[in-house]
Write an enzyme that holds these catalytic residues in place. Structure first.
Site, PDB file in Angstrom:
ATOM      1  N   VAL A 283      63.702 104.044  25.435  1.00 27.60           N
ATOM      2  CA  VAL A 283      63.269 102.723  24.979  1.00 27.60           C
ATOM      3  C   VAL A 283      62.647 101.944  26.139  1.00 27.60           C
ATOM      4  O   VAL A 283      61.597 101.298  25.991  1.00 27.60           O
ATOM      5  CB  VAL A 283      64.449 101.934  24.385  1.00 27.60           C
ATOM      6  CG1 VAL A 283      64.046 100.496  24.085  1.00 27.60           C
ATOM      7  CG2 VAL A 283      64.953 102.619  23.127  1.00 27.60           C
ATOM      8  N   ALA A 284      63.277 102.006  27.287  1.00 28.92           N
ATOM      9  CA  ALA A 284      62.767 101.266  28.442  1.00 28.92           C
ATOM     10  C   ALA A 284      61.436 101.829  28.924  1.00 28.92           C
ATOM     11  O   ALA A 284      60.572 101.088  29.402  1.00 28.92           O
ATOM     12  CB  ALA A 284      63.789 101.311  29.578  1.00 28.92           C
ATOM     13  N   ILE A 286      59.039 103.175  27.196  1.00 31.97           N
ATOM     14  CA  ILE A 286      57.900 102.843  26.339  1.00 31.97           C
ATOM     15  C   ILE A 286      57.427 101.437  26.692  1.00 31.97           C
ATOM     16  O   ILE A 286      58.196 100.484  26.606  1.00 31.97           O
ATOM     17  CB  ILE A 286      58.289 102.905  24.851  1.00 31.97           C
ATOM     18  CG1 ILE A 286      58.666 104.331  24.456  1.00 31.97           C
ATOM     19  CG2 ILE A 286      57.147 102.410  23.973  1.00 31.97           C
ATOM     20  CD1 ILE A 286      59.200 104.452  23.044  1.00 31.97           C
ATOM     21  N   GLU A 288      56.472  98.623  25.571  1.00 27.66           N
ATOM     22  CA  GLU A 288      56.276  97.923  24.297  1.00 27.66           C
ATOM     23  C   GLU A 288      55.557  96.591  24.457  1.00 27.66           C
ATOM     24  O   GLU A 288      55.055  96.026  23.497  1.00 27.66           O
ATOM     25  CB  GLU A 288      57.623  97.693  23.594  1.00 27.66           C
ATOM     26  CG  GLU A 288      58.544  96.689  24.256  1.00 27.66           C
ATOM     27  CD  GLU A 288      59.445  97.347  25.273  1.00 27.66           C
ATOM     28  OE1 GLU A 288      60.352  96.676  25.762  1.00 27.66           O
ATOM     29  OE2 GLU A 288      59.233  98.527  25.595  1.00 27.66           O
ATOM     30  N   ASP A 330      17.116  93.324  21.231  1.00 29.58           N
ATOM     31  CA  ASP A 330      15.964  92.869  20.476  1.00 29.58           C
ATOM     32  C   ASP A 330      15.105  92.012  21.404  1.00 29.58           C
ATOM     33  O   ASP A 330      15.613  91.409  22.355  1.00 29.58           O
ATOM     34  CB  ASP A 330      16.453  92.052  19.271  1.00 29.58           C
ATOM     35  CG  ASP A 330      15.319  91.594  18.391  1.00 29.58           C
ATOM     36  OD1 ASP A 330      14.376  92.376  18.213  1.00 29.58           O
ATOM     37  OD2 ASP A 330      15.382  90.472  17.870  1.00 29.58           O
ATOM     38  N   ASP A 596      18.999  89.400  16.082  1.00 29.97           N
ATOM     39  CA  ASP A 596      19.134  88.153  15.340  1.00 29.97           C
ATOM     40  C   ASP A 596      18.734  88.265  13.885  1.00 29.97           C
ATOM     41  O   ASP A 596      19.084  87.425  13.074  1.00 29.97           O
ATOM     42  CB  ASP A 596      18.317  87.039  15.999  1.00 29.97           C
ATOM     43  CG  ASP A 596      16.841  87.418  16.134  1.00 29.97           C
ATOM     44  OD1 ASP A 596      16.442  88.457  15.588  1.00 29.97           O
ATOM     45  OD2 ASP A 596      16.094  86.676  16.787  1.00 29.97           O
ATOM     46  N   ASP A 600      18.285  93.800  12.144  1.00 33.75           N
ATOM     47  CA  ASP A 600      19.149  94.246  13.243  1.00 33.75           C
ATOM     48  C   ASP A 600      20.574  94.551  12.792  1.00 33.75           C
ATOM     49  O   ASP A 600      21.326  95.214  13.511  1.00 33.75           O
ATOM     50  CB  ASP A 600      19.217  93.165  14.326  1.00 33.75           C
ATOM     51  CG  ASP A 600      17.861  92.873  14.941  1.00 33.75           C
ATOM     52  OD1 ASP A 600      17.115  93.837  15.167  1.00 33.75           O
ATOM     53  OD2 ASP A 600      17.556  91.693  15.181  1.00 33.75           O
ATOM     54  N   ASN A 690      64.257  96.463  31.679  1.00 39.16           N
ATOM     55  CA  ASN A 690      63.061  96.550  30.840  1.00 39.16           C
ATOM     56  C   ASN A 690      62.661  95.164  30.330  1.00 39.16           C
ATOM     57  O   ASN A 690      61.474  94.815  30.287  1.00 39.16           O
ATOM     58  CB  ASN A 690      63.349  97.486  29.667  1.00 39.16           C
ATOM     59  CG  ASN A 690      62.167  97.636  28.737  1.00 39.16           C
ATOM     60  OD1 ASN A 690      61.073  97.953  29.169  1.00 39.16           O
ATOM     61  ND2 ASN A 690      62.390  97.392  27.458  1.00 39.16           N
ATOM     62  N   ASP A 694      59.036  94.009  31.945  1.00 45.64           N
ATOM     63  CA  ASP A 694      57.891  94.271  31.069  1.00 45.64           C
ATOM     64  C   ASP A 694      57.385  93.015  30.375  1.00 45.64           C
ATOM     65  O   ASP A 694      56.311  93.032  29.782  1.00 45.64           O
ATOM     66  CB  ASP A 694      58.274  95.286  29.978  1.00 45.64           C
ATOM     67  CG  ASP A 694      58.276  96.696  30.517  1.00 45.64           C
ATOM     68  OD1 ASP A 694      58.165  96.841  31.742  1.00 45.64           O
ATOM     69  OD2 ASP A 694      58.381  97.636  29.718  1.00 45.64           O
TER      70      ASP A 694
END
Length: 866
Positions: A283-284, A286, A288, A330, A596, A600, A690, A694
């Protein structure tokens, strides 16, 4: 009705294909009803949009999100509900942002309706009627005049001084003269079909009548709508890289968890304790916080871009620009000012200079629209002449009092000239304006006519649109001002004016900045090749030029082999613009497309990032794009590229920081188990580390300023791993340093007790990662440009450090985290090891400076083609 080339066939065949007789004018109500059932209403088809739950499902099905769901479940299983709630909140924010973006993309096709007329003048049952455009069918006889929007594709049979503004469809910067008797080749570009009026364009002058030949999806505009609907939505570089990264990370983490669990069992550890440790470590490990860091980084980048006059409609646009290798731009309104301007003139007789500008002012149908003389309305070419004369002291409004217009011969596309008659007290003056070859023919007895022809040709070779001016003075006015009268006189040449839609002043430097940053610029336009080449030459865009007709002859493979040496594509059709973008993508290029017009929109959607003009752009182009330039300024793209590179650099720094910390945690536990020491961290301590490392530090790293020299390096290739260019080495070095410091602190604490040892290892691991975040925030070593002060980051690190102190010293948290209070000496050991790791990390050779560009020898822009 299948698309047919009505522009290339004789009138009799047009009537025949529409099942009409040449004498027939207009349909009966009964016939129109039958045709409406057969061909359908004259409107663009609407594809049923995806349901909200379908779009939401797409947002929740990515691999990274699935990994986070697993992490949330595991955290809940370990009774860490706080972590579960945080992870689920991150998933929710990510899904909502993606859902909003998806909904905006779905509006692109619907925006086409906003440029279309709602009613049209049609001959039905032998009576002129005003009908809703949806009721028009092939075979209807229709009339249009100046100011009308064209409601369907119409083959002209009558045209009087008719011109249409087709810029939104073809990119042509000036109105196109329309002629009913003109036949072009079957495969002629849209801009060359002079006997066809196209749905969605505007009538700028004159009037005309003709037959509706295509309606709804079978019109040229309808075909573009189908291209827009079928254009692929390409993943951005960061999305591609994170997808690859997530897949690899999943398997690596599973393998590590199984290995640690097995090693713990072999060393006699309790199986439940080892299972909890392995799962907690997974878990740590990853990251997240990564999705939320990305969302916040991109959102802040988008907010910063608004202050630089760029509106981000899709957050991914910010980072995609940071990896762009080619900008397909363009011409009209993007690289140029979308304003015809006289840039060169030649006066035959110096003593007639005043007459030259008087002619330019009076032989003109443009007038001021305000008293301040700041706004002039009219046909672009005439407006350019009107303003040029005004800037040379000849105001039409003032001249009109002393030079009243008595008569005129309006501009005739066949004769290619216009004449106005003006009265003076003792003479009548006639001013002539027209195509150089026509005017020079009328001035054939003028001794300067031959020299004038060379001057006009020189201007035309430079990509200018050239008009000639002549005059005639008589004692009595002509009885009739007609073609015969004009051709029978001996006109005297006054001179020539060369016009062009000039480049924006800031664009040349912006293109040079792009080239210095390793980004090529290619111009794609519907204009004539000679005009496009002149603009490219002035802007110093390198490369060859290719017309749409030449492009059409190439296969996709052949186009791919030529695409990288091209600088300009002229007279291009909408489908060809998509082919150009696809050819570049097939060569591994990261493509940004600016535009524009309606024409396009498909290419804007096909490109990795579409950039629309906010002022002159159509709703269709804006809705199909990821970014809108509020000032229509190409130079704003450079600012967007700079912002994109800053964000991408910061995300890479965050990944190095979080993965180095995670590796440090894994190594700390692994090494201790392999050498027979007790586990240096408990599952709840792993989750706490973690939580504080994180979260705030990672988010604050997304707000760091750009590194010096960010625009003097080549773009990172899209197929390159996000952790390449030495970053894997950075992660490995950082992880080893963190683990070494943590194990030393843990081993030192064992002389007191296992609880103290774990607390010292746990504290060192946390504080060391905070110092690591500070070290990684700048790629420069100490003494070589390292910035000690980043307010947001330092505030985040201070908060996290305080949380760690509380985790060790606050009794309630001691019981929750199984920690012991530390002495001053033990705190000194933990802090000293962390500072030492910071100093090592900022030594030359250990810092991230080897990933920086070489500022002393930056990439040089390619030389332009002469």
């Amino acid at each position: 009705m299948e698309f047919q080339d009505f522009h290339s066939i004789e009138p009799s065949e047009v009537w025949n294909r529409l099942h009409l007789t040449p004498q027939q004018r207009g349909l009966s109500s009964e016939d129109a009803t039958l045709r409406l059932k057969r061909f359908g209403p004259n409107q663009l088809p609407e594809k049923e949009g995806r349901r909200v739950w379908q779009m939401l499902g797409d947002q929740l099905s990515s691999l990274m999100i699935l990994i986070l769901f697993v992490a949330a479940g595991i955290s809940g299983f370990l009774h860490d509900l706080t972590d579960s709630v945080v992870i689920l909140a991150i998933i929710a924010v990510n899904a909502v942002v993606g859902l909003i973006q998806d909904y905006q993309a779905q509006k692109a096709l619907a925006a086409l309706k906003k440029i279309l007329p709602t009613r049209a003048q049609v001959l039905r049952d032998r009576v002129w009627q005003i009908l809703p455009v949806e009721q028009l069918v092939p075979g209807d006889w229709i009339e249009v005049e100046a100011g009308d929007a064209v409601p369907a594709d119409i083959r002209l049979f009558n045209a009087h001084l008719l011109a249409a503004d087709e810029s939104a469809l073809t990119g042509e910067s000036v109105p196109v003269e329309k002629q009913s008797d003109f036949l072009s080749e079957a495969k002629s570009p849209v801009g060359d079909r002079k006997n066809i009026l196209h749905k969605g364009t505007m009538i700028s002058r004159g009037r005309g009548q003709g037959l509706v030949v295509h309606t709804g999806p079978h019109t040229e505009l309808g075909r573009i709508a189908q291209l827009l609907e079928g254009a692929e939505q390409v993943q951005t570089p960061l999305q591609q890289r994170l997808d690859r990264f997530s897949r690899k990370l999943t398997w690596v983490l599973l393998l590590i968890c199984l290995l640690l669990f097995a090693v713990g069992l072999l060393h006699g550890q309790d199986w439940l304790s080892m299972l909890m440790t392995a799962v907690s470590l997974a878990v740590a490990a990853i990251p997240e916080a990564l999705p939320s860091v990305i969302v916040i980084a991109l959102a802040v980048g988008a907010k910063r871009m608004v202050s630089r006059r760029a509106l981000i409609q899709k957050l991914s646009a910010v980072e995609a620009l940071g990896s762009t290798t080619v900008i397909c731009s363009d011409k009209t309104g993007t690289l140029t000012q979308n304003k015809m301007t006289v840039v060169r003139s030649w006066i035959a007789h110096p003593e007639h200079e005043e007459l030259f500008y008087t002619n330019m002012a009076l032989n003109n149908d443009v007038n001021w629209q305000d008293r301040a003389r700041e706004l002039a309305e009219g046909e672009p070419t005439e407006r350019a002449l009107f303003l040029h004369a005004f800037h040379h002291g000849k105001d039409k409004e003032e001249l009109g009092e002393s030079w009243p217009r008595l008569n005129e011969f309006p501009f005739d596309p066949k004769e290619k000239f216009m004449v106005t008659q003006h009265q003076q007290p003792d003479a009548t003056f006639y001013f002539l304006k027209g195509a150089p070859e026509t005017v020079l023919h009328l001035c054939r007895r003028d001794s300067l006519a031959a020299e004038g022809l060379g001057q006009a040709q020189q201007m035309a070779d430079g990509g200018l649109r050239v008009l000639a001016f002549a005059w005639l003075q008589t004692s009595t006015p002509f009885l009739q001002l007609d073609v015969a009268t004009v051709h029978s006189q001996h006109w005297e040449l006054l001179g020539f004016a060369g016009m062009i839609d000039p480049p924006r002043p800031e664009v040349k430097q912006a293109i040079r900045d792009c080239q210095t940053a390793g980004i090529r610029v290619q111009m794609i336009t519907g204009d004539h090749p000679r005009t496009a080449q002149a603009i490219a030459r002035e802007l110093k865009i390198p490369g060859d030029i290719m017309s749409g007709q030449e492009l059409e002859k190439l296969s996709d493979d052949e186009l791919g082999t030529h695409i990288k040496r091209m600088g300009v594509f002229a007279r291009t059709a909408p489908k060809q613009k998509i082919r150009i973008v696809q050819a570049l993508q097939s060569q591994g290029e990261m493509v940004a497309m600016t535009g524009d017009g309606v024409n396009d929109a498909p290419a804007l959607k096909q490109a990795h990032i579409g950039v629309a003009m906010g002022k002159i752009g159509t709703d269709v182009a804006r809705e199909a794009s990821a970014m809108v330039l509020l000032d229509d300024n190409f130079a704003t793209i450079v600012a967007a590229i700079r912002e994109g590179r800053r964000i991408f650099d910061n995300l890479r720094k965050f990944l190095v920081f979080v993965l180095a910390g995670n590796l440090g945690e894994i190594l700390t536990i692994s090494v201790a188990l392999f050498v027979g020491l007790p586990p240096p961290l408990l599952p709840v301590q792993i989750l706490w580390v973690n939580l504080i490392t994180d979260g705030l530090p990672g988010l604050s790293m997304s707000l760091l300023d750009e590194e010096p020299g960010v625009m003097t390096r080549s773009p990172i290739p899209a197929n390159q791993n996000i952790l390449e260019r030495g970053l894997m080495g950075e992660i490995l070095i950082g992880g080893i340093l963190v683990a070494t410091a943590s194990l030393l602190a843990f081993y030192y604490g064992l002389k007191d007790s296992a609880a103290v040892a774990r607390t010292m290892g746990f504290t060192t691991l946390s504080v060391c990662q905070l110092f690591m975040a500070w070290a990684i925030s700048s790629s420069r070593p100490l003494g070589k440009g390292f910035r000690f002060y980043s307010p947001t980051l330092l505030a985040a690190l201070a908060i996290c450090a305080l949380m760690q102190v509380m985790a060790v010293e606050v009794p309630s948290l001691q019981r929750l985290l199984h920690t012991e209070g530390l002495s001053a000496e033990q705190w000194g050991i933990c802090l000293g090891l962390s500072v030492l790791i910071f100093l090592i990390k900022k030594m030359p050779g250990f810092s991230m400076e080897r990933n920086l560009p070489n500022e002393e020898h930056p990439p040089q822009p390619s030389p332009p083609v002469a």
